[in-house]
Design an enzyme around this catalytic site. Structure first.
Site, PDB file in Angstrom:
ATOM      1  N   HIS A 118     123.352  14.185  27.357  1.00 53.24           N
ATOM      2  CA  HIS A 118     122.094  14.578  26.692  1.00 53.24           C
ATOM      3  C   HIS A 118     121.247  15.431  27.608  1.00 53.24           C
ATOM      4  CE1 HIS A 118     121.570  10.658  28.617  1.00 53.24           C
ATOM      5  NE2 HIS A 118     120.347  11.059  28.925  1.00 53.24           N
TER       6      HIS A 118
ATOM      7  N   HIS B 202     117.283  16.510  28.368  1.00 48.88           N
ATOM      8  CA  HIS B 202     115.888  16.130  28.152  1.00 48.88           C
ATOM      9  C   HIS B 202     115.008  17.376  28.120  1.00 48.88           C
ATOM     10  CE1 HIS B 202     116.224  11.771  29.577  1.00 48.88           C
ATOM     11  NE2 HIS B 202     117.345  12.275  30.085  1.00 48.88           N
TER      12      HIS B 202
END
Ligand code: AMP
Ligand code: ZN
Length: 139
Positions: free
Chosen positions: A102, A104
């Site tokens: 992922h 951010h």
């Protein structure tokens, strides 16, 4: 599509766990971080499971990067931060806590201390409002 049955982000992709979703397309899902370090803290994930940068599919990463450019602009319009940090952690030693790749997007204000994580959950109503506002601000 590859999936890890124990992965919380795979469960969000499959609709088996809740998330404040901002945007999705064939490759990428965008949602609010449930423990936001700052107002507007947003995550982007490839829909296919990979634990980190090193086993991620470069084509999925390229798609995610394109989406991040649009989402970052929308997020900036909504929360009007002084700056924005983009970060992505690989391995526990780097601070990674969820082992599904992922990125951010972290809005920054100079007066706020720099941190990567917090244990304080976000206000669900604010997360819902942000997800909707960022979605509405996408080009
Ligand atoms: P990292 O430390 O880079 O692995 O970041 C994992 C991030 O995922 C942290 O910022 C967590 O607050 C966030 N997170 C964990 N579980 C969820 C969830 N169910 N929904 C949204 N964000 C989550
Ligand atoms: Zn996963």
């Amino acid at each position: 599509m590859s999936r890890d049955p124990d992965c919380i982000f795979c469960k969000i992709v499959a609709g088996e766990a809740a998330a404040h979703k901002v945007y999705e397309d064939e490759h990428t899902l965008v949602f609010m971080d449930i423990f936001p370090v700052a107002d507007g803290h947003t995550l982007l994930i490839p829909k296919a499971h990979s634990s980190d940068l090193f086993d991620a599919d470069p084509t999925a990463l390229a798609a995610l990067m394109q989406t991040s450019h649009r989402v970052a602009a929308a997020l900036r319009r909504v929360v009007e931060p002084e700056g924005m940090m983009v970060f992505q952690l690989n391995g526990a030693a780097a601070g990674q806590t969820v082992f599904h790749y992922h990125m951010h997007l972290l809005p920054r204000w100079a007066a706020q201390p720099l941190a990567l994580h917090t244990r304080k959950p976000g206000d669900p109503e604010r997360l819902r409002e942000l997800a909707s506002a960022i979605a509405g601000a996408l080009d």
